[in-house]
Write an enzyme that holds these catalytic residues in place. Structure first.
Site, PDB file in Angstrom:
ATOM      1  N   CYS A  26     -53.146  30.496  30.061  1.00  0.00           N
ATOM      2  CA  CYS A  26     -52.955  31.844  30.604  1.00  0.00           C
ATOM      3  C   CYS A  26     -53.573  32.915  29.711  1.00  0.00           C
ATOM      4  O   CYS A  26     -53.529  34.096  30.042  1.00  0.00           O
ATOM      5  CB  CYS A  26     -51.462  32.134  30.783  1.00  0.00           C
ATOM      6  SG  CYS A  26     -50.710  31.181  32.118  1.00  0.00           S
ATOM      7  N   CYS A  35     -48.153  41.909  25.154  1.00  0.00           N
ATOM      8  CA  CYS A  35     -48.198  41.253  23.848  1.00  0.00           C
ATOM      9  C   CYS A  35     -46.916  41.503  23.062  1.00  0.00           C
ATOM     10  O   CYS A  35     -46.416  40.609  22.368  1.00  0.00           O
ATOM     11  CB  CYS A  35     -49.405  41.753  23.050  1.00  0.00           C
ATOM     12  SG  CYS A  35     -51.000  41.329  23.794  1.00  0.00           S
TER      13      CYS A  35
END
Length: 300
Positions: free
Chosen positions: A41, A112
């Protein structure tokens, strides 16, 4: 080219605490690992924690990551933030705090910081011997984004914790919708559902009898007009505007007439077809929650 802060670039070019922690079976110390994401991914993070068993204090933290500049910087920032904390203290670290430590992240890279928070949770629950399915309900929901394997439970969690109100923001935080895009309409429906649930919670809170509220507040004095204006401005500046600005919009306090708050919607918010929802969900609900259930927000 992403507009990265100096702190992000510093931790990208010179990452702190990169690597592994070997389990040398040191007495009174335990090493735990948390994994999130997948290389297929595009992002993957493995977080290592060295914990003092008697105090639950994190003695050391290290990371291994496969990802972009923001992924490396966020992972490095997380390890710096949690060293010295107890496990319970570390569980309170949010993805927003990780981003704030870095001086901010591009909106499209907020996932993130979310990945870092999830890796921390995974490592702590692994340390405590709690199976993933016993503490993480993300996999128990309905699969919404098949491209990245994201369920409705994970989307709802991101929306609630980060006050998201567009599918684009959800993509930025958890990647859902960032592949083929076929799930974007479903994401919009989930956002509406979460906001409706939030409004019901606010309505339920505001329906508590006044004498009950007074008994819990003790002898708290009512706000003066100056204090009220300052508090409204504070809520707008700290809780509302950052979300709107991230989506290309903004809001300015124009006037206050009793419980009627007049604002000016700017940028994308001023021309958006969902500006009414912005007023009621992103602004009015937040002010009612923080200040008074009688507040009404109008655009001028």
């Amino acid at each position: 080219m992403w507009d990265y802060t100096d702190k992000v670039l510093e931790l990208f070019y010179d990452p702190k605490n990169q690597g592994t922690i070997e389990d040398n079976h040191e007495p009174g110390v335990k090493v735990s690992v948390g994994d999130v994401g997948s290389i297929s991914c595009g992002d993957a993070l493995r977080l290592h924690l060295k914990v003092e068993e008697a105090t639950d204090k994190i003695l050391d933290a290290r990371f291994q990551t496969f990802g972009c500049t923001s992924a490396i910087a966020s992972s490095s920032a997380l390890t710096e933030m949690v060293k010295g904390l107890t496990l319970d203290e570390a569980l309170k670290v949010t993805n927003k705090e990780i981003a704030d430590y870095l001086g901010g992240l591009p909106e499209a890279k907020m996932h993130c910081s979310v990945m870092g928070q999830e890796a921390l949770e995974a490592a702590i629950y692994n340390y405590r011997g709690i199976p993933l399915e016993a503490h993480d309900d993300d996999d128990e929901g309905v699969l919404i984004c098949s491209c990245f394997g994201i369920t409705d439970a994970k989307i709802k969690k991101a929306v609630r914790h980060n006050n998201l109100f567009s599918a684009e923001q959800v993509t930025n935080y958890v990647k859902a919708g960032g592949g083929c895009g076929s799930c974007l309409a479903k994401i919009d429906d989930i956002i509406k559902e979460v906001k409706q649930e939030y409004e019901k919670e606010i309505a339920s809170t505001n329906s508590v009898p006044a004498n009950t509220k007074d008994s819990t507040l003790g002898q708290q004095k009512p706000l003066t007009n100056v204090q009220r204006i300052a508090l409204i401005q504070k809520v707008l500046d700290e809780e509302v505007r950052p979300v709107l600005i991230a989506d290309g919009g903004d809001v300015e306090l124009y006037d206050i007439e009793g419980d009627k708050i007049k604002v000016i919607l700017k940028g994308a918010c001023g021309s958006c077809s969902s500006s009414t929802a912005t007023l009621k969900v992103a602004i009015e609900s937040r002010l009612r929650d923080r200040i008074s259930k009688d507040i009404i927000v109008e655009a001028v």
